[in-house]
Design a protein around this motif. Structure first.
Motif, PDB file in Angstrom:
ATOM      1  N   LEU A   1      -4.856 -20.271  10.120  1.00 46.49           N
ATOM      2  CA  LEU A   1      -5.377 -21.328   9.257  1.00 46.49           C
ATOM      3  C   LEU A   1      -5.880 -20.734   7.951  1.00 46.49           C
ATOM      4  N   PRO A   2      -5.819 -21.531   6.834  1.00 47.98           N
ATOM      5  CA  PRO A   2      -5.437 -22.949   6.794  1.00 47.98           C
ATOM      6  C   PRO A   2      -4.004 -23.203   6.337  1.00 47.98           C
ATOM      7  N   ASP A   3      -3.313 -22.192   5.763  1.00 53.43           N
ATOM      8  CA  ASP A   3      -2.061 -22.512   5.073  1.00 53.43           C
ATOM      9  C   ASP A   3      -0.834 -21.803   5.617  1.00 53.43           C
ATOM     10  N   HIS A   4      -0.964 -21.055   6.716  1.00 58.06           N
ATOM     11  CA  HIS A   4       0.184 -20.307   7.192  1.00 58.06           C
ATOM     12  C   HIS A   4       1.015 -21.130   8.185  1.00 58.06           C
ATOM     13  N   PRO A   5       2.333 -20.882   8.224  1.00 57.82           N
ATOM     14  CA  PRO A   5       3.193 -21.588   9.176  1.00 57.82           C
ATOM     15  C   PRO A   5       3.020 -21.044  10.584  1.00 57.82           C
ATOM     16  N   PRO A   6       3.562 -21.709  11.587  1.00 55.99           N
ATOM     17  CA  PRO A   6       3.452 -21.218  12.966  1.00 55.99           C
ATOM     18  C   PRO A   6       4.218 -19.914  13.168  1.00 55.99           C
ATOM     19  N   VAL A   7       3.730 -19.134  14.101  1.00 52.22           N
ATOM     20  CA  VAL A   7       4.417 -17.902  14.502  1.00 52.22           C
ATOM     21  C   VAL A   7       5.477 -18.231  15.551  1.00 52.22           C
ATOM     22  N   TRP A   8       5.159 -19.152  16.441  1.00 55.78           N
ATOM     23  CA  TRP A   8       6.089 -19.642  17.451  1.00 55.78           C
ATOM     24  C   TRP A   8       5.676 -21.062  17.824  1.00 55.78           C
ATOM     25  N   ILE A   9       6.625 -21.819  18.411  1.00 58.71           N
ATOM     26  CA  ILE A   9       6.324 -23.169  18.890  1.00 58.71           C
ATOM     27  C   ILE A   9       6.899 -23.317  20.298  1.00 58.71           C
ATOM     28  N   ALA A  10       6.273 -24.145  21.098  1.00 56.85           N
ATOM     29  CA  ALA A  10       6.779 -24.512  22.427  1.00 56.85           C
ATOM     30  C   ALA A  10       6.930 -26.023  22.450  1.00 56.85           C
ATOM     31  N   TRP A  11       8.195 -26.495  22.517  1.00 56.69           N
ATOM     32  CA  TRP A  11       8.503 -27.931  22.464  1.00 56.69           C
ATOM     33  C   TRP A  11       9.406 -28.288  23.630  1.00 56.69           C
ATOM     34  N   ARG A  12       8.983 -29.264  24.404  1.00 56.18           N
ATOM     35  CA  ARG A  12       9.716 -29.760  25.561  1.00 56.18           C
ATOM     36  C   ARG A  12      10.024 -28.624  26.541  1.00 56.18           C
ATOM     37  N   GLY A  13       9.026 -27.770  26.736  1.00 58.05           N
ATOM     38  CA  GLY A  13       9.147 -26.717  27.731  1.00 58.05           C
ATOM     39  C   GLY A  13       9.901 -25.488  27.286  1.00 58.05           C
ATOM     40  N   VAL A  14      10.362 -25.418  26.040  1.00 54.18           N
ATOM     41  CA  VAL A  14      11.122 -24.266  25.540  1.00 54.18           C
ATOM     42  C   VAL A  14      10.322 -23.615  24.415  1.00 54.18           C
ATOM     43  N   ARG A  15      10.140 -22.302  24.522  1.00 55.31           N
ATOM     44  CA  ARG A  15       9.390 -21.558  23.502  1.00 55.31           C
ATOM     45  C   ARG A  15      10.365 -20.964  22.494  1.00 55.31           C
ATOM     46  N   ARG A  16      10.061 -21.151  21.217  1.00 57.39           N
ATOM     47  CA  ARG A  16      10.924 -20.682  20.144  1.00 57.39           C
ATOM     48  C   ARG A  16      10.113 -19.850  19.158  1.00 57.39           C
ATOM     49  N   LYS A  17      10.629 -18.665  18.805  1.00 60.59           N
ATOM     50  CA  LYS A  17       9.963 -17.801  17.840  1.00 60.59           C
ATOM     51  C   LYS A  17      10.437 -18.163  16.445  1.00 60.59           C
ATOM     52  N   VAL A  18       9.514 -18.312  15.524  1.00 58.48           N
ATOM     53  CA  VAL A  18       9.829 -18.728  14.166  1.00 58.48           C
ATOM     54  C   VAL A  18      10.273 -17.521  13.356  1.00 58.48           C
ATOM     55  N   ALA A  19      11.488 -17.617  12.780  1.00 60.59           N
ATOM     56  CA  ALA A  19      12.010 -16.526  11.953  1.00 60.59           C
ATOM     57  C   ALA A  19      11.725 -16.756  10.476  1.00 60.59           C
ATOM     58  N   ARG A  20      11.806 -18.002  10.027  1.00 60.34           N
ATOM     59  CA  ARG A  20      11.575 -18.339   8.623  1.00 60.34           C
ATOM     60  C   ARG A  20      10.828 -19.667   8.559  1.00 60.34           C
ATOM     61  N   ALA A  21      10.089 -19.844   7.457  1.00 62.73           N
ATOM     62  CA  ALA A  21       9.324 -21.077   7.284  1.00 62.73           C
ATOM     63  C   ALA A  21       9.119 -21.346   5.811  1.00 62.73           C
ATOM     64  N   ASP A  22       8.939 -22.622   5.489  1.00 64.11           N
ATOM     65  CA  ASP A  22       8.664 -23.039   4.119  1.00 64.11           C
ATOM     66  C   ASP A  22       7.621 -24.142   4.167  1.00 64.11           C
ATOM     67  N   GLY A  23       6.635 -24.063   3.293  1.00 63.87           N
ATOM     68  CA  GLY A  23       5.581 -25.066   3.257  1.00 63.87           C
ATOM     69  C   GLY A  23       4.252 -24.441   2.890  1.00 63.87           C
ATOM     70  N   PRO A  24       3.181 -25.185   2.944  1.00 62.56           N
ATOM     71  CA  PRO A  24       3.098 -26.565   3.452  1.00 62.56           C
ATOM     72  C   PRO A  24       3.358 -27.635   2.388  1.00 62.56           C
ATOM     73  N   GLU A  25       3.820 -28.802   2.858  1.00 63.73           N
ATOM     74  CA  GLU A  25       3.895 -30.019   2.051  1.00 63.73           C
ATOM     75  C   GLU A  25       2.804 -30.945   2.571  1.00 63.73           C
ATOM     76  N   ARG A  26       1.876 -31.268   1.727  1.00 64.36           N
ATOM     77  CA  ARG A  26       0.731 -32.081   2.164  1.00 64.36           C
ATOM     78  C   ARG A  26       1.028 -33.569   1.976  1.00 64.36           C
ATOM     79  N   VAL A  27       0.818 -34.316   3.034  1.00 66.20           N
ATOM     80  CA  VAL A  27       0.995 -35.768   3.024  1.00 66.20           C
ATOM     81  C   VAL A  27      -0.353 -36.409   3.324  1.00 66.20           C
ATOM     82  N   PHE A  28      -0.784 -37.302   2.455  1.00 67.46           N
ATOM     83  CA  PHE A  28      -2.078 -37.962   2.618  1.00 67.46           C
ATOM     84  C   PHE A  28      -1.907 -39.288   3.352  1.00 67.46           C
ATOM     85  N   GLY A  29      -2.981 -39.710   4.016  1.00 67.29           N
ATOM     86  CA  GLY A  29      -2.959 -40.981   4.713  1.00 67.29           C
ATOM     87  C   GLY A  29      -3.010 -42.158   3.747  1.00 67.29           C
ATOM     88  N   GLU A  30      -2.627 -43.322   4.229  1.00 67.90           N
ATOM     89  CA  GLU A  30      -2.636 -44.538   3.411  1.00 67.90           C
ATOM     90  C   GLU A  30      -3.985 -45.225   3.592  1.00 67.90           C
TER      91      GLU A  30
END
Length: 507
Positions: A428-457
């Motif tokens: 935190l606060p501005d770095h991308p994930p190192v890895w993610i686990a989605w639907r039971g599968v773990r994936r290591k992040v090789a590249r990332a771009d961001g962040p793009e900030r979206v504000f609430g309405e």
């Protein structure tokens, strides 16, 4: 197996009056009754919900009702206007829900939904859509689906639930606990049955038929058999004179698919000629096949835009022949354009002068009649920064909406309906994930771009006043790319939970 919908409109006369868009419409806040004459007495013939809650009921003398409820609105009853308005409502249902619709006077509509429910997502979805549209129009309604007209009529008016879908084979069990009024019997017959100690339909089910018939005539047993499905009760489809209809009767019944297809082609040519005379094009067609055993097989096709091309209409109808069960033969074929729009002849563009715009309506018609109109659509942008609110479904041939999606950041080819939670590790606060686990599968992040900030309405909900999301485009070691975000800015807990979610997948 036949399936019938009965729609009960308990407040139909008063609902009809309240829907008037002129100065004669009664006030919606004051109780309303309609007054008619029974002999020399002036009595209440209809009462709205507010009047009923204050103790007024049908059959009460009008003078007594006025004495009980100060400020009561009293309007003259008009049975002819009620019947005409009910028929117009039935025509509206015919155009949008099923080929076979009839008026069930004085306060109902009956619909044969056999073969039409799949176009609306199933029986339950069809029933909810129908009642929802009526309620939004200011019409109070109850409805039930059953195997017979009599059973559906009884459940809609006397069942415990305002919406009821009866399972096949359960008619006797469901009807047994309903009162005798559910059988659509004359008042004199009901009074005599109660005098003899009969209170509900269960008391009649196992009684000997001969004594009942001698005492009350054939109507009692006939109504009971119709409700249970032992005696057929055909529905005569509503066909107003303004509908464009052609029909063919056969001296000898037909049953072969090739013969049915040949006569469909002939009927389509006649229908298109009638439409051309009126300057109309068909948007919805109903083919009714009357069998020798009085059953009616139906085929409904819809079109994305008005058409009167005989080849296209014949092809769409003939694709549905496999759904027709001719039984011992079909003796009448009827083809009706239940929905039409203006269609004037126009000059076709010449390829020597200009390029003809591609016409996708034929493809849309084929797909929509196979999977249902709700299953064919395209996505259109909506002016919103929140991704799940920035898209909407529109008709496949609708005009452009005039707005576009943001193009300063890439958007995924597949946006999930709702963000799905993921497990991850990020600085935190501005770095991308190192890895993610989605639907039971773990994936290591090789590249990332961001962040793009979206504000609430914040102008829509107070909870989004300071809410933010930080989106990242990430790519794993296998080259698969995902769109993930963190709820919150990574520092202030009030901006979000700081949990991570996956919101889309890039192509």
């Amino acid at each position: 197996m036949a399936r019938v919908i009965s729609v009960f409109l308990p407040l139909w006369p008063t609902d009809r009056l309240r829907r008037q868009a002129d100065d004669t419409a009664p006030s919606p806040d004051a109780p309303l009754i309609l007054a008619g004459r029974v002999g020399s007495r002036r009595v209440v013939t209809a009462a709205d919900r507010i009047a009923q809650q204050q103790g007024l009921h049908i059959g009460m003398p009008v003078s007594k009702a006025q004495a009980l409820v100060p400020g009561l609105q009293v309007l003259p009853a008009s049975p002819d206007d009620d019947a005409a308005s009910l028929e117009r409502l039935a025509l509206w249902v015919l155009q949008r829900f099923s080929p076979i619709v009839a008026v069930d006077p004085p306060d109902g509509i009956v619909i044969d939904s056999t073969g039409a429910d799949h176009l609306h997502g199933g029986e339950a979805a069809m029933l909810e859509a129908l009642i929802g549209r009526l309620m939004m129009s200011g019409v109070t309604a109850r409805a039930a689906i059953a195997e017979t007209w009599g059973a559906a009529h009884a459940l809609a008016r006397h069942g415990p639930d305002p919406l009821h879908v009866a399972e096949p084979g359960t008619a006797e069990t469901l009807l047994a606990r309903l009162p005798l009024e559910a059988l659509r019997l004359p008042l004199a017959t009901l009074a005599s049955l109660r005098t003899l100690g009969f209170a509900c339909i269960a008391d009649l089910l196992h009684q000997p038929r001969a004594p009942l018939t001698r005492r009350f005539g054939p109507d009692l047993c006939r109504r009971l058999d119709q409700a249970l499905g032992h005696v057929a009760e055909p529905i005569e489809p509503l066909r107003p004179t303004e509908l464009v209809e052609v029909r063919r009767s056969f001296a000898e019944p037909i049953a072969a698919a090739e013969t049915i297809a040949r006569y469909i082609g002939k009927l389509v040519i006649q229908l298109c000629a009638a439409l051309e005379e009126r300057g109309l094009g068909a948007r919805r067609l109903d083919l009714l096949c009357w069998r020798v055993d009085a059953h009616v097989q139906t085929v409904r096709v819809g079109l994305a835009k008005p058409q009167r091309d005989p080849q296209r209409l014949t092809r769409l109808l003939c694709e549905k022949i496999e759904t027709i069960s001719p039984g011992f033969g079909i003796e009448i074929l009827s083809l009706t354009a239940v929905m039409v729009e203006s269609l004037e002849a126009r000059q076709v563009a010449s390829s020597l002068l200009e390029t003809t715009a591609p016409d996708l309506s034929g493809l849309v018609d084929v797909l929509a009649n196979r999977v249902g109109a709700r299953g064919v659509y395209r996505m259109a942008p909506v002016a919103s920064d929140v991704p799940e609110r920035s898209v909407t479904r529109v008709a496949p041939l609708s005009d452009p909406v005039g707005v576009g999606w943001p193009d300063h950041w890439p958007r995924p080819a597949r946006l999930l309906p709702w963000p799905e939670p993921i497990e991850t590790v990020a600085l935190l606060p501005d770095h991308p994930p190192v890895w993610i686990a989605w639907r039971g599968v773990r994936r290591k992040v090789a590249r990332a771009d961001g962040p793009e900030r979206v504000f609430g309405e914040w102008w829509k909900r107070d909870a989004e006043l300071i809410a933010v999301r930080d989106y990242f485009c990430i790519e794993d070691e296998a080259g698969e790319r995902y769109w993930v975000f963190r709820a919150g800015d990574g520092e202030n807990a009030g901006t979000g939970s700081h949990h991570w979610f996956l919101h889309g997948v890039f192509g």
